[in-house]
Design an enzyme around this catalytic site. Sequence first.
Site, mmCIF file in Angstrom:
data_model
loop_
_atom_site.group_PDB
_atom_site.id
_atom_site.type_symbol
_atom_site.label_atom_id
_atom_site.label_comp_id
_atom_site.label_asym_id
_atom_site.label_seq_id
_atom_site.Cartn_x
_atom_site.Cartn_y
_atom_site.Cartn_z
ATOM 1 N N LYS A 22 -18.300 14.670 -28.483
ATOM 2 C CA LYS A 22 -19.326 14.138 -27.504
ATOM 3 C C LYS A 22 -20.337 12.559 -27.495
ATOM 4 O O LYS A 22 -20.362 12.357 -28.833
ATOM 5 C CB LYS A 22 -19.790 15.021 -26.863
ATOM 6 C CG LYS A 22 -19.224 16.679 -26.279
ATOM 7 C CD LYS A 22 -20.781 17.432 -25.620
ATOM 8 C CE LYS A 22 -20.171 18.345 -25.447
ATOM 9 N NZ LYS A 22 -21.503 19.233 -24.729
ATOM 10 N N TYR A 29 -15.532 19.381 -16.333
ATOM 11 C CA TYR A 29 -16.764 20.484 -15.807
ATOM 12 C C TYR A 29 -16.892 21.545 -14.642
ATOM 13 O O TYR A 29 -17.131 21.683 -14.679
ATOM 14 C CB TYR A 29 -18.047 19.852 -16.471
ATOM 15 C CG TYR A 29 -18.006 19.608 -17.465
ATOM 16 C CD1 TYR A 29 -18.113 21.071 -18.571
ATOM 17 C CD2 TYR A 29 -18.237 18.531 -18.710
ATOM 18 C CE1 TYR A 29 -18.308 20.634 -20.095
ATOM 19 C CE2 TYR A 29 -18.352 18.693 -20.047
ATOM 20 C CZ TYR A 29 -18.360 19.547 -20.710
ATOM 21 O OH TYR A 29 -18.278 19.525 -21.976
ATOM 22 N N HIS A 42 -17.491 19.551 -28.069
ATOM 23 C CA HIS A 42 -16.951 20.294 -26.850
ATOM 24 C C HIS A 42 -15.863 21.292 -27.384
ATOM 25 O O HIS A 42 -15.140 20.776 -28.592
ATOM 26 C CB HIS A 42 -16.878 19.861 -25.530
ATOM 27 C CG HIS A 42 -15.422 20.546 -24.490
ATOM 28 N ND1 HIS A 42 -16.196 21.782 -23.434
ATOM 29 C CD2 HIS A 42 -14.409 21.161 -24.909
ATOM 30 C CE1 HIS A 42 -15.331 22.423 -23.147
ATOM 31 N NE2 HIS A 42 -13.569 22.270 -23.797
HETATM 32 P P1 ADP Z 1 -20.467 25.608 -24.699
HETATM 33 O O1 ADP Z 1 -20.514 23.805 -24.563
HETATM 34 O O2 ADP Z 1 -20.935 26.231 -25.722
HETATM 35 O O3 ADP Z 1 -19.037 26.435 -24.549
HETATM 36 P P2 ADP Z 1 -21.066 25.679 -21.478
HETATM 37 O O4 ADP Z 1 -20.211 25.990 -21.062
HETATM 38 O O5 ADP Z 1 -22.410 26.740 -21.471
HETATM 39 O O6 ADP Z 1 -21.724 25.838 -23.522
HETATM 40 O O7 ADP Z 1 -22.024 24.404 -21.462
HETATM 41 C C1 ADP Z 1 -20.945 23.059 -21.121
HETATM 42 C C2 ADP Z 1 -22.109 21.712 -21.671
HETATM 43 O O8 ADP Z 1 -22.892 22.234 -20.865
HETATM 44 C C3 ADP Z 1 -23.263 22.404 -23.022
HETATM 45 O O9 ADP Z 1 -22.018 22.039 -24.374
HETATM 46 C C4 ADP Z 1 -23.770 21.378 -22.861
HETATM 47 O O10 ADP Z 1 -24.058 20.427 -23.232
HETATM 48 C C5 ADP Z 1 -24.420 21.513 -21.151
HETATM 49 N N1 ADP Z 1 -26.106 22.733 -21.503
HETATM 50 C C6 ADP Z 1 -25.151 24.291 -21.190
HETATM 51 N N2 ADP Z 1 -26.246 24.760 -20.983
HETATM 52 C C7 ADP Z 1 -26.922 23.700 -20.498
HETATM 53 C C8 ADP Z 1 -28.815 24.141 -20.495
HETATM 54 N N3 ADP Z 1 -29.262 25.005 -20.044
HETATM 55 N N4 ADP Z 1 -29.218 22.383 -20.383
HETATM 56 C C9 ADP Z 1 -29.127 21.670 -20.361
HETATM 57 N N5 ADP Z 1 -27.296 21.140 -20.820
HETATM 58 C C10 ADP Z 1 -26.577 22.533 -21.088
HETATM 59 MG MG MG Z 2 -18.303 25.775 -22.230
#
Ligand code: ADP
Ligand code: MG
Length: 140
Positions: free
Chosen positions: A11, A51, A117
């Site tokens: 990232k 996303y 990611h």
């Molecule tokens: P991961 O990347 O661990 O799979 P998620 O898919 O839940 O996590 O979320 C995607 C991305 O969104 C995260 O990697 C992070 O960059 C961001 N994110 C997730 N939760 C939060 C939060 N509570 N506040 C701010 N950004 C968040």
């Molecule tokens: Mg994720």
Amino acid sequence: MAVERTLSIIKPDATRRNLTGKINACLEDAGLGIVAQKRIRLTRERAEGFYAVHKERPFFNDLCDFMSSGPVVVQVLEGEDAIAKNRRVMGATNPEEADEGTIRKQFAENIEANSVHGSDSRENAAFEIAYFFDDSEIVG
Ligand code: ADP
Ligand code: MG
């Protein structure tokens, strides 16, 4: 266990701090092969499409701003159990909760700027790899 492919992204917080090589070393040391890789700048629209599953989440707008704020390195990782293995190497979303030695524990700035990611399922891995790569760009 089967040989799988998963989509990884280094990232903007990590490319800005020149951490691409250190993160790639973590991945390769864990037995994940980097079978495709390119450094690109996401437009806001391309980040939103990537996303889309998160579009109702409160952090969606900030996340898309962040992901389009600087270069990213998109990559395809290949190996035994690659999807789950990469998630273990990455560590928890919130670096404060990530295990010692994980990429996010070592390098993440905060829960949003968390350096990497990784796809979380076979279905999402297939979608996410195709979002960035043609088959001809993936060399196993
Ligand atoms: P991961 O990347 O661990 O799979 P998620 O898919 O839940 O996590 O979320 C995607 C991305 O969104 C995260 O990697 C992070 O960059 C961001 N994110 C997730 N939760 C939060 C939060 N509570 N506040 C701010 N950004 C968040
Ligand atoms: Mg994720």
